[in-house]
Design a protein around this motif. Structure first.
Motif, PDB file in Angstrom:
ATOM      1  N   MET A 164      21.982  30.678   2.761  1.00 63.15           N
ATOM      2  CA  MET A 164      20.933  29.744   2.335  1.00 63.15           C
ATOM      3  C   MET A 164      19.778  30.494   1.680  1.00 63.15           C
ATOM      4  O   MET A 164      19.195  30.035   0.686  1.00 63.15           O
ATOM      5  CB  MET A 164      20.425  28.961   3.549  1.00 63.15           C
ATOM      6  CG  MET A 164      21.250  27.730   3.885  1.00 63.15           C
ATOM      7  SD  MET A 164      21.158  26.448   2.615  1.00 63.15           S
ATOM      8  CE  MET A 164      19.412  26.024   2.686  1.00 63.15           C
ATOM      9  N   ALA A 165      19.444  31.662   2.238  1.00 61.62           N
ATOM     10  CA  ALA A 165      18.373  32.459   1.647  1.00 61.62           C
ATOM     11  C   ALA A 165      18.727  32.869   0.220  1.00 61.62           C
ATOM     12  O   ALA A 165      17.882  32.822  -0.679  1.00 61.62           O
ATOM     13  CB  ALA A 165      18.116  33.697   2.513  1.00 61.62           C
ATOM     14  N   LEU A 166      19.985  33.248   0.020  1.00 64.43           N
ATOM     15  CA  LEU A 166      20.422  33.630  -1.322  1.00 64.43           C
ATOM     16  C   LEU A 166      20.361  32.436  -2.265  1.00 64.43           C
ATOM     17  O   LEU A 166      19.913  32.554  -3.410  1.00 64.43           O
ATOM     18  CB  LEU A 166      21.841  34.193  -1.260  1.00 64.43           C
ATOM     19  CG  LEU A 166      22.470  34.583  -2.605  1.00 64.43           C
ATOM     20  CD1 LEU A 166      21.621  35.624  -3.326  1.00 64.43           C
ATOM     21  CD2 LEU A 166      23.887  35.103  -2.403  1.00 64.43           C
ATOM     22  N   LYS A 200       9.592  31.395  -1.172  1.00 65.12           N
ATOM     23  CA  LYS A 200       9.134  31.041   0.164  1.00 65.12           C
ATOM     24  C   LYS A 200      10.293  30.552   1.026  1.00 65.12           C
ATOM     25  O   LYS A 200      10.405  30.921   2.203  1.00 65.12           O
ATOM     26  CB  LYS A 200       8.051  29.962   0.071  1.00 65.12           C
ATOM     27  CG  LYS A 200       7.427  29.605   1.413  1.00 65.12           C
ATOM     28  CD  LYS A 200       6.286  28.612   1.247  1.00 65.12           C
ATOM     29  CE  LYS A 200       5.666  28.244   2.593  1.00 65.12           C
ATOM     30  NZ  LYS A 200       4.555  27.269   2.441  1.00 65.12           N
ATOM     31  N   GLY A 201      11.166  29.718   0.442  1.00 64.68           N
ATOM     32  CA  GLY A 201      12.330  29.252   1.182  1.00 64.68           C
ATOM     33  C   GLY A 201      13.260  30.393   1.549  1.00 64.68           C
ATOM     34  O   GLY A 201      13.806  30.442   2.662  1.00 64.68           O
ATOM     35  N   ALA A 202      13.457  31.333   0.617  1.00 63.29           N
ATOM     36  CA  ALA A 202      14.309  32.497   0.899  1.00 63.29           C
ATOM     37  C   ALA A 202      13.729  33.320   2.035  1.00 63.29           C
ATOM     38  O   ALA A 202      14.461  33.762   2.931  1.00 63.29           O
ATOM     39  CB  ALA A 202      14.450  33.342  -0.359  1.00 63.29           C
ATOM     40  N   LEU A 207      15.629  34.025   5.613  1.00 63.99           N
ATOM     41  CA  LEU A 207      15.866  35.407   6.016  1.00 63.99           C
ATOM     42  C   LEU A 207      15.273  35.681   7.392  1.00 63.99           C
ATOM     43  O   LEU A 207      15.884  36.347   8.234  1.00 63.99           O
ATOM     44  CB  LEU A 207      15.269  36.369   4.989  1.00 63.99           C
ATOM     45  CG  LEU A 207      16.134  36.694   3.768  1.00 63.99           C
ATOM     46  CD1 LEU A 207      15.311  37.480   2.750  1.00 63.99           C
ATOM     47  CD2 LEU A 207      17.368  37.479   4.148  1.00 63.99           C
ATOM     48  N   ALA A 208      14.081  35.170   7.629  1.00 57.55           N
ATOM     49  CA  ALA A 208      13.453  35.355   8.931  1.00 57.55           C
ATOM     50  C   ALA A 208      14.250  34.662  10.026  1.00 57.55           C
ATOM     51  O   ALA A 208      14.414  35.197  11.127  1.00 57.55           O
ATOM     52  CB  ALA A 208      12.018  34.820   8.895  1.00 57.55           C
ATOM     53  N   LEU A 255      11.206  40.616  -1.821  1.00 56.35           N
ATOM     54  CA  LEU A 255      10.504  39.787  -0.853  1.00 56.35           C
ATOM     55  C   LEU A 255       9.707  40.667   0.105  1.00 56.35           C
ATOM     56  O   LEU A 255       9.926  41.870   0.200  1.00 56.35           O
ATOM     57  CB  LEU A 255      11.496  38.928  -0.051  1.00 56.35           C
ATOM     58  CG  LEU A 255      12.421  38.033  -0.877  1.00 56.35           C
ATOM     59  CD1 LEU A 255      13.366  37.285   0.039  1.00 56.35           C
ATOM     60  CD2 LEU A 255      11.624  37.064  -1.711  1.00 56.35           C
ATOM     61  N   ALA A 256       8.822  40.036   0.858  1.00 52.90           N
ATOM     62  CA  ALA A 256       8.063  40.767   1.865  1.00 52.90           C
ATOM     63  C   ALA A 256       9.013  41.245   2.958  1.00 52.90           C
ATOM     64  O   ALA A 256      10.040  40.614   3.218  1.00 52.90           O
ATOM     65  CB  ALA A 256       7.002  39.852   2.467  1.00 52.90           C
TER      66      ALA A 256
END
Length: 287
Positions: free
Chosen positions: A220-222, A231-233, A237-238, A261-262
């Motif tokens: 889903m992150a990808l 932001k959604g990615a 990921l988190a 990303l952060a």
């Protein structure tokens, strides 16, 4: 600049199975013989000493095979050298014999299929994949390659129908261990078929059905990253990190880094179990 794909996803189409990946996946064989390719000269000064040595060794090994004296290890070494020298037709002939002589070693047949595909023989590649699936219908590596071959030949609808049937069967009690990999492959195919909504719905279902597995959330992150939803990615990921057995797994941070990303460990996902923040004290600050 477009975001870089995460490690393991390959370049180009996400379903693409590179020859290098398949070589690494071979059980019991070391075929990673392309180490010298970076040393090749762009000029026309003839082969490098390393290449000459490999060619000499290949001739010796071929002579042993022709005389019926070669061991399995020597045959595999010759295959390694032929691949390193990019002599794909010769490697294909040798691999045909090895795969026929060792039908239980399915990775040989899988590599043969990928070699045929690499030489634009997709019909031949599919024939090899069918042989694997005839012996082991649930072999995911073969199902992935079959899906890719069908997609490359404009048969995405056929691939989708087959995967949907296999996914439905795998989710019939008792649920098969292949249920999640099949679902991920089907969702990836749906995305490639421009059915993004259906792909996202399937990823969410897989995440709910497999609450301890981070893979649906990574997918889903990808999907979000490819859609430009940074932001959604980050959020998915988190969440994937929360499901990871090793929450400090550096591979997830590497995914975030490659996507620009952060760092994941800096991200916080709100949870119903998290303590509520205390209201700010309205009194004067204490010294």
């Amino acid at each position: 600049m477009a975001p870089r794909t995460p490690p393991g996803s390959g370049t180009g189409p996400r379903l693409s199975l590179s020859l290098g990946v398949l070589i690494v996946a071979l059980a019991g064989i070391c075929l990673a013989g392309g180490w010298w390719l970076g040393q090749r000269s762009a000029g026309a000064r003839g082969p490098l000493p390393t290449q000459i040595a490999l060619q000499h060794q290949a001739r010796q090994l071929q002579r042993s095979i022709d005389q019926g004296r070669a061991s399995e290890a020597e045959k595999e070494r010759l295959l390694q050298i032929l691949l390193a020298l990019e002599q794909k037709p010769e490697a294909t002939k040798l691999l045909e014999r090895l795969a026929d002589q060792n039908p239980e070693r399915w990775p040989l047949r899988l590599l043969l299929a990928e070699l045929r595909r690499d030489q634009n023989d997709r019909a031949g590649a599919e024939r090899e994949v069918r042989q694997i699936l005839n012996l082991s219908p649930g072999r995911m590596e073969a199902l992935q390659l079959r899906t890719l071959l069908q997609l490359e030949q404009g048969r995405g609808g056929e691939a989708q129908a087959q995967l949907q049937a296999a996914f439905l069967k795998a989710n019939t009690a008792p649920v098969s261990a292949n249920a999640l990999p099949l679902g991920l492959l089907l969702a990836d195919l749906l995305q490639r078929q421009k059915q993004g909504g259906a792909a996202e719905a399937l990823y969410r279902k897989l995440a709910a059905d497999h609450p301890r597995d981070p893979r649906p959330l990574l997918a889903m992150a990808l999907l979000k990253q490819e859609a430009g939803d940074t932001k959604g990615a980050q959020n998915f990921l988190a969440q994937a990190r929360e499901r990871s057995p090793d929450k400090d797994d550096p591979r997830l941070d590497q995914v975030a880094t490659d996507w620009g990303l952060a760092p994941l460990r800096a991200l916080k996902v709100p949870s119903a179990l998290s303590p509520k923040p205390k209201p700010a004290d309205s009194g004067p600050p204490k010294p």
